[in-house]
Design a protein around this motif. Structure first.
Motif, short mmCIF file in Angstrom:
data_model
loop_
_atom_site.label_atom_id
_atom_site.label_comp_id
_atom_site.label_asym_id
_atom_site.label_seq_id
_atom_site.Cartn_x
_atom_site.Cartn_y
_atom_site.Cartn_z
N VAL A 144 -2.88 3.12 7.08
CA VAL A 144 -2.04 2.02 6.62
C VAL A 144 -1.31 1.45 7.84
CG1 VAL A 144 -0.13 1.35 5.12
CG2 VAL A 144 -1.73 3.12 4.36
N TYR B 218 -2.68 8.07 6.82
CA TYR B 218 -4.08 7.79 6.45
C TYR B 218 -4.26 7.87 4.94
CZ TYR B 218 -5.82 7.26 11.13
OH TYR B 218 -6.06 6.75 12.39
N ALA C 43 -9.14 5.42 6.80
CA ALA C 43 -8.40 4.15 6.72
C ALA C 43 -6.91 4.44 6.84
CB ALA C 43 -8.70 3.46 5.41
N LEU D 176 -4.92 -2.45 6.27
CA LEU D 176 -5.45 -1.12 6.61
C LEU D 176 -6.23 -1.23 7.92
CD1 LEU D 176 -6.88 -0.23 3.08
CD2 LEU D 176 -5.12 1.09 4.25
N LEU E 293 0.83 -1.21 0.00
CA LEU E 293 0.00 0.00 0.00
C LEU E 293 0.86 1.26 0.00
CD1 LEU E 293 -2.61 -1.27 2.60
CD2 LEU E 293 -3.00 -0.96 0.15
N GLU F 112 -5.94 2.02 16.55
CA GLU F 112 -6.10 2.98 15.44
C GLU F 112 -6.28 4.37 16.04
OE1 GLU F 112 -8.47 5.32 12.52
OE2 GLU F 112 -8.92 4.85 14.60
#
Ligand SMILES: Cc1cc2nc3c(=O)[nH]c(=O)nc-3n(C[C@H](O)[C@H](O)[C@H](O)COP(=O)(O)O)c2cc1C
Length: 475
Positions: free
Chosen positions: A161, A135, A159, A167, A119, A263
């Protein structure tokens, strides 16, 4: 209507609404430039030649922070007055226009699977100093299929990484994707998910909206576009996504009994790092598709009063619809005072027709479909006040809203962990509710005809004087 994100960007460029910036660092510099330019109501930006990344791997920001760019997204004259745009958004009404399924699209120019997935191949910014990571998902749509009813929902949910193939997803309680995800989890299953990181504007804006349960935002976007969205189905999930998107991932949200990861925090739309750092679901990515020279569309929240949306099309039209459906007459305008702040400050301008009229309007707005989530103040003003003008609204509050009897407080309203005013105790108990005040800033109905006259020259007198003196006094 724009065919895809690139088409929109070209239209914005033609109107002087787009600038390119080369050589910024993805690590805080890009985010800070985004903030500084938005603060001055500057253009949309495309970053290229980003530090550590090859030319062509781009990031686009501030796409809808101005009224003019929202108008371009809507396919109307960029100089249309703001409240007119709210009316025009409403006027498109809702009649589902289903997406058209195509076999493939430009997003399949590059297909990355298995071990090759990374990603961080994309220049994902670290937006704000105290964010808990890079993000990737801020200007994207998250697409899920309801496991029982089969319909497709789109939402916009941040979301981060976590690593090359994972994610983290944050979805507030009560949001449709969260309800759908939890349905899979309750069945002991992972939840299939697609994320599209460069959607065409009206698909993105529809994804941001609280469209009623059971109605796909693809159908809604088709209506707003007046033509269907072209979608193709993902091989791994069977979930449709825009075929000409910039970057798409397919994956699954892993059951929380298997894994959750911390998160956040993330600089949010309220202007604070409200939600802290909490365990949240993760998404294991199974496939990445992207166009050549991909553009990561991004929408990092910025501290109000920087607007995230130049016109509050996401909720003001919906509140106005709620008022119409409830039979509330005399509405002259609905607005959110700074649309970076979601529904925190809703203003309704009304021509009062009977006792209780203003309060009726406020209660519909406070609890309805358009305004039911995380509203803090609903302010009702008379029809001589321009609801889009914060100074006028404040003047109305200061002179027509008697605190003793013109303010009502509703408790236990639908809120979010992102609310900066949530006391630690309530947060610990996962009680994310909040209170909401209705400010009746209209002239008191029972004696409105005796209310002092406004100290301003009449329209007739002003025109007469402007006709005679206009040139000399700059009118
Ligand atoms: C730019 C932007 C970012 C957002 N980020 C989040 C988020 O991270 N989590 C969340 O739950 N809602 C977020 N929202 C709000 C939801 O996208 C919005 O409430 C949407 O209507 C939810 O879709 P639903 O109608 O399918 O529930 C965001 C909205 C915008 C405009």
């Amino acid at each position: 209507m724009s065919k895809d994100l690139r088409d929109f960007l070209e239209k914005a460029r033609a109107q002087g609404e787009l600038r390119e910036i080369d050589g910024a660092d993805w690590n805080l510099e890009l985010g800070t430039i985004t903030e500084l330019v938005a603060e001055k109501n500057g253009p949309a930006l495309i970053f290229d030649k980003i530090k550590d990344y090859p030319q062509g791997y781009r990031v686009a920001v501030n796409l809808y922070t101005s009224k003019r760019r929202i108008a371009i997204a809507m396919g109307i004259d960029p100089d249309t007055p703001a409240l007119e745009m709210v009316k025009m958004w409403r006027a498109r009404g809702f009649k589902p226009v289903k997406p058209i399924e195509v076999k493939s699209g430009r997003v399949m120019e590059n297909v990355i699977l298995g071990d090759d997935i990374n990603l961080l191949k994309f220049p994902v910014p670290w937006w704000h100093e105290f964010d808990g990571g890079r993000y990737m998902g801020t200007g994207h749509v998250v697409i899920m299929r309801d496991p029982d009813e089969g319909w497709i929902n789109l939402g916009v949910q941040r979301a981060v990484v976590h690593d090359e193939k994972t994610l983290g997803l944050y979805i507030s309680p009560g949001k449709h994707n969260r309800i759908i995800m939890e349905k899979y989890f309750a069945k002991g299953q992972n939840c299939p998910v697609v994320m599209a990181f460069g959607p065409e504007p009206l698909t993105y804006l529809s994804g941001c909206m609280h469209v009623p349960w059971g109605i796909s935002e693809f159908d809604w976007a088709g209506r707003m576009r007046n033509e269907p969205v072209e979608v193709m189905k993902g091989e791994f999930t069977g979930i449709p996504f825009p075929a000409d998107d910039e970057i798409v991932i397919e994956g699954e949200c892993i059951h929380p009994d298997v894994e959750l990861r911390d998160e956040g925090p993330f600089g949010e739309w309220t202007g604070y790092y409200g939600g802290g750092r909490q365990p949240q679901p993760i998404v294991r990515v199974k496939a990445v598709y992207h166009r050549n020279n991909p553009i990561l569309a991004s929408f990092p929240p910025l501290k109000p009063p920087i607007p995230r949306f130049g016109v509050p099309v996401l909720s003001a039209p919906a509140i106005w619809n709620d008022l119409d459906n409830a039979g509330v007459t005399g509405i002259k305008g609905v607005w959110q005072l700074y649309s970076g702040g979601g529904r925190l400050l809703t203003v309704i301008s009304i021509k009062q027709e009977h006792a209780g009229h203003a309060k009726q309007a406020a209660m519909v707005a406070a609890g309805g479909h358009g305004g039911g989530y995380m509203g803090r103040y609903v302010i009702v003003v008379d029809d001589d006040i321009d609801p889009t003008n914060a100074e006028e609204v404040l003047w109305a509050i200061a002179t027509r809203c008697e605190p003793e009897n013109s303010i009502d407080i509703l408790r236990d309203c639908w809120g979010t962990p992102l609310d900066p005013l949530l006391p630690p105790e309530k947060r610990r108990n996962k009680d994310y509710s909040h209170s909401l005040a209705i400010l009746n800033a209209c002239r008191p109905f029972s004696w409105k005809d005796e209310f002092p006259v406004v100290n301003k020259a009449s329209d007739e007198l002003r025109s007469k004087v402007i006709k005679k003196w206009g040139k000399e006094i700059g009118y």
